[in-house]
Design an enzyme around this catalytic site. Structure first.
Site, PDB file in Angstrom:
ATOM      1  N   SER A 118       0.823  -1.213   0.000  1.00  0.00           N
ATOM      2  CA  SER A 118       0.000   0.000   0.000  1.00  0.00           C
ATOM      3  C   SER A 118       0.854   1.259   0.000  1.00  0.00           C
ATOM      4  O   SER A 118       1.986   1.267   0.516  1.00  0.00           O
ATOM      5  CB  SER A 118      -0.867  -0.018   1.266  1.00  0.00           C
ATOM      6  OG  SER A 118      -1.469   1.222   1.462  1.00  0.00           O
ATOM      7  N   TYR A 142      -1.646  -0.189  10.058  1.00  0.00           N
ATOM      8  CA  TYR A 142      -1.940  -0.852   8.782  1.00  0.00           C
ATOM      9  C   TYR A 142      -0.727  -0.735   7.850  1.00  0.00           C
ATOM     10  O   TYR A 142      -0.227  -1.746   7.319  1.00  0.00           O
ATOM     11  CB  TYR A 142      -3.182  -0.201   8.156  1.00  0.00           C
ATOM     12  CG  TYR A 142      -3.406  -0.539   6.702  1.00  0.00           C
ATOM     13  CD1 TYR A 142      -3.878  -1.789   6.327  1.00  0.00           C
ATOM     14  CD2 TYR A 142      -3.149   0.407   5.703  1.00  0.00           C
ATOM     15  CE1 TYR A 142      -4.079  -2.092   4.981  1.00  0.00           C
ATOM     16  CE2 TYR A 142      -3.356   0.120   4.363  1.00  0.00           C
ATOM     17  CZ  TYR A 142      -3.819  -1.133   4.006  1.00  0.00           C
ATOM     18  OH  TYR A 142      -4.015  -1.431   2.681  1.00  0.00           O
ATOM     19  N   LYS A 146       2.086  -3.635   6.382  1.00  0.00           N
ATOM     20  CA  LYS A 146       2.424  -3.826   4.967  1.00  0.00           C
ATOM     21  C   LYS A 146       3.941  -3.730   4.783  1.00  0.00           C
ATOM     22  O   LYS A 146       4.551  -4.544   4.071  1.00  0.00           O
ATOM     23  CB  LYS A 146       1.712  -2.770   4.108  1.00  0.00           C
ATOM     24  CG  LYS A 146       0.198  -2.884   4.101  1.00  0.00           C
ATOM     25  CD  LYS A 146      -0.271  -4.094   3.316  1.00  0.00           C
ATOM     26  CE  LYS A 146      -1.775  -4.192   3.218  1.00  0.00           C
ATOM     27  NZ  LYS A 146      -2.243  -5.409   2.560  1.00  0.00           N
TER      28      LYS A 146
HETATM   29  N1  LIG Z   1      -8.761  -0.814  -1.996  1.00  0.00           N
HETATM   30  C1  LIG Z   1      -7.708   0.002  -1.957  1.00  0.00           C
HETATM   31  O1  LIG Z   1      -7.794   1.195  -2.346  1.00  0.00           O
HETATM   32  C2  LIG Z   1      -6.358  -0.508  -1.461  1.00  0.00           C
HETATM   33  C3  LIG Z   1      -5.295   0.399  -1.366  1.00  0.00           C
HETATM   34  C4  LIG Z   1      -4.062  -0.073  -0.918  1.00  0.00           C
HETATM   35  C5  LIG Z   1      -3.888  -1.413  -0.604  1.00  0.00           C
HETATM   36  N2  LIG Z   1      -4.944  -2.258  -0.674  1.00  0.00           N
HETATM   37  C6  LIG Z   1      -4.745  -3.668  -0.309  1.00  0.00           C
HETATM   38  O2  LIG Z   1      -5.258  -4.479  -1.336  1.00  0.00           O
HETATM   39  C7  LIG Z   1      -5.819  -5.684  -0.793  1.00  0.00           C
HETATM   40  C8  LIG Z   1      -7.221  -5.868  -1.304  1.00  0.00           C
HETATM   41  O3  LIG Z   1      -8.004  -4.729  -0.944  1.00  0.00           O
HETATM   42  P1  LIG Z   1      -9.576  -4.695  -1.235  1.00  0.00           P
HETATM   43  O4  LIG Z   1      -9.979  -3.280  -1.287  1.00  0.00           O
HETATM   44  O5  LIG Z   1      -9.869  -5.606  -2.356  1.00  0.00           O
HETATM   45  O6  LIG Z   1     -10.102  -5.313   0.140  1.00  0.00           O
HETATM   46  P2  LIG Z   1     -11.364  -6.268   0.408  1.00  0.00           P
HETATM   47  O7  LIG Z   1     -11.690  -6.110   1.855  1.00  0.00           O
HETATM   48  O8  LIG Z   1     -12.434  -5.988  -0.587  1.00  0.00           O
HETATM   49  O9  LIG Z   1     -10.766  -7.700   0.129  1.00  0.00           O
HETATM   50  C9  LIG Z   1     -10.026  -8.431   1.080  1.00  0.00           C
HETATM   51  C10 LIG Z   1     -10.493  -9.876   1.005  1.00  0.00           C
HETATM   52  O10 LIG Z   1      -9.707 -10.646   1.903  1.00  0.00           O
HETATM   53  C11 LIG Z   1     -10.568 -11.500   2.651  1.00  0.00           C
HETATM   54  N3  LIG Z   1      -9.873 -11.790   3.913  1.00  0.00           N
HETATM   55  C12 LIG Z   1      -9.553 -10.923   4.904  1.00  0.00           C
HETATM   56  N4  LIG Z   1      -8.901 -11.570   5.885  1.00  0.00           N
HETATM   57  C13 LIG Z   1      -8.809 -12.877   5.507  1.00  0.00           C
HETATM   58  C14 LIG Z   1      -8.236 -14.043   6.083  1.00  0.00           C
HETATM   59  N5  LIG Z   1      -7.629 -14.017   7.288  1.00  0.00           N
HETATM   60  N6  LIG Z   1      -8.307 -15.212   5.402  1.00  0.00           N
HETATM   61  C15 LIG Z   1      -8.911 -15.283   4.185  1.00  0.00           C
HETATM   62  N7  LIG Z   1      -9.487 -14.200   3.598  1.00  0.00           N
HETATM   63  C16 LIG Z   1      -9.428 -13.017   4.247  1.00  0.00           C
HETATM   64  C17 LIG Z   1     -11.860 -10.737   2.785  1.00  0.00           C
HETATM   65  O11 LIG Z   1     -12.981 -11.553   3.059  1.00  0.00           O
HETATM   66  C18 LIG Z   1     -11.949 -10.046   1.423  1.00  0.00           C
HETATM   67  O12 LIG Z   1     -12.617 -10.882   0.491  1.00  0.00           O
HETATM   68  C19 LIG Z   1      -5.685  -5.560   0.710  1.00  0.00           C
HETATM   69  O13 LIG Z   1      -4.516  -6.234   1.117  1.00  0.00           O
HETATM   70  C20 LIG Z   1      -5.524  -4.066   0.935  1.00  0.00           C
HETATM   71  O14 LIG Z   1      -4.782  -3.798   2.114  1.00  0.00           O
HETATM   72  C21 LIG Z   1      -6.193  -1.838  -1.099  1.00  0.00           C
END
Ligand SMILES: NC(=O)c1ccc[n+]([C@@H]2O[C@H](COP(=O)([O-])OP(=O)(O)OC[C@H]3O[C@@H](n4cnc5c(N)ncnc54)[C@H](O)[C@@H]3O)[C@@H](O)[C@H]2O)c1
Length: 334
Positions: A118, A142, A146
């Site tokens: 991130s 958070y 990362k």
């Molecule tokens: N959305 C953004 O703008 C953004 C920005 C920077 C980084 N990220 C990173 O990208 C990744 C995906 O983000 P997103 O927005 O799709 O999030 P999201 O919450 O939509 O998806 C995360 C998924 O992981 C699953 N999950 C969580 N903990 C789990 C576990 N212990 N075991 C199995 N499954 C588990 C959840 O059920 C969910 O389906 C994350 O790691 C997030 O930190 C996202």
């Protein structure tokens, strides 16, 4: 054809990535506990295993029956305000859980690993646009989880010959025809604005208009979710030499909060009730990434990442799914 294990494949970015993997002929095995994701977001053709990726015995059982070539690790706890209040939960879930997962993968010889990192690893940027060599100084747990997992993966690359790519996402946004953003609670600006446009929220709050930016509101770099997913495909297709590399996924162009509000008003044709609130702690004025390294080394191109296209795609998805994934349809649960 590769077999890719996708943790978090029922989530927003992960499910779009699963779609692209399937479209390119790969086999997809999803591990997701559905804590924030949706079974019905997992594209047909992917195999969904509803389990915690930190559950060592269950993941080992799965690995004994599937021959995995690469892992895309999206699953994480990602609510930043909660990470400030409850860091222990974040270190446990995002770091301790992930190290256990790596240790399960190791004896099975899985060495290709793509990690969703991130922009939060940088904290307050020293200069703009942010390149990968800038100092890393997270301002919430958070971002720290990362950064720490990136460091752990760097050691795995050195010691065990893993091929690791960490992608530092900036603001994932937009939707594809099938998949959109549906987080509970929702904290991301574009879905919040669209909910306001549909009357699901009475008003939208801007936190601070006295930042040193062109209209005083914070500037962020918005990347279409399909462009984020396509970077993962670029990583899968690249050379598999051992080593650790980190890449920003951004566009280099930022928009202020007010510009995003105005664009949402234009796309939806609705006038929004916007209320000004004081600044929030820990919000840098500008977060904008240089994607130069990603373009140069992985041949990545942003295709849908202009603000109008992002908002239009998210709006079309929202109109088709006003309640998000409220009525889930399970494609395949193994
Ligand atoms: N959305 C953004 O703008 C953004 C920005 C920077 C980084 N990220 C990173 O990208 C990744 C995906 O983000 P997103 O927005 O799709 O999030 P999201 O919450 O939509 O998806 C995360 C998924 O992981 C699953 N999950 C969580 N903990 C789990 C576990 N212990 N075991 C199995 N499954 C588990 C959840 O059920 C969910 O389906 C994350 O790691 C997030 O930190 C996202």
């Amino acid at each position: 054809m590769e077999t890719v294990l996708v943790t978090g494949g029922a989530g927003y970015v992960g499910s779009v990535c699963c779609r692209q993997l399937l479209d390119q002929g790969h086999k997809v095995v999803v591990v997701d506990d559905l804590s924030t994701g949706h079974a019905s977001a997992v594209p047909e053709g992917a195999e969904l295993h509803q389990l915690d990726y930190a559950d060592r015995s269950e993941v080992a059982r799965l690995l004994r029956h599937a021959s995995i070539d690469a892992v895309f690790h999206f699953a994480a706890q990602a609510l930043i305000p909660e990470s400030v209040l409850n860091p222990g939960r974040f270190f446990d879930a995002n770091l301790a859980g992930a190290i256990g997962f790596l240790e399960v993968l190791r004896p099975f010889g899985v060495k290709r690993f793509v990690f969703s990192s991130s922009a939060a690893v940088y904290g307050d940027p020293q200069s703009l646009p942010i390149d990968e060599d800038q100092p890393k100084s997270p301002v919430n747990s958070y971002g720290e989880t990362k950064l720490m997992l990136e460091r752990v993966l760097d050691w795995y690359a050195r010691a065990y010959g893993w091929n690791v790519v960490a992608f530092r996402y900036f603001n994932a946004s937009g939707a594809t025809e099938e998949i959109g953003e549906d987080h509970q609670p929702e904290t991301h600006i574009i879905p919040l604005l669209l909910e306001t446009a549909l009357g699901e929220r009475p008003y939208f709050e801007i936190y601070g208009d006295d930042y040193p930016t062109r209209d005083g509101t914070c500037i962020r770099d918005y990347v279409h979710v399909a462009d984020i997913a396509s970077a993962h495909l670029c990583a899968l297709n690249r050379a598999t030499d051992a080593g650790f590399s980190a890449y920003n996924i951004g566009t280099g162009k930022g928009y202020t909060v007010r510009e995003v509000v105005e664009e949402v008003e234009r796309v939806t044709g609705k006038s929004l009730d916007v209320r000004l609130r004081p600044r929030r702690a820990g919000d840098p004025a500008v977060l904008c990434a240089s994607p130069a390294k990603l373009v140069r080394e992985l041949d990545w191109q942003a295709r849908g990442s202009n603000l109008e296209a992002i908002i239009r795609s998210a709006w079309e998805w929202k109109l088709k799914h006003p309640e998000g994934y409220a009525a889930p349809q399970v494609n395949s649960v193994a």
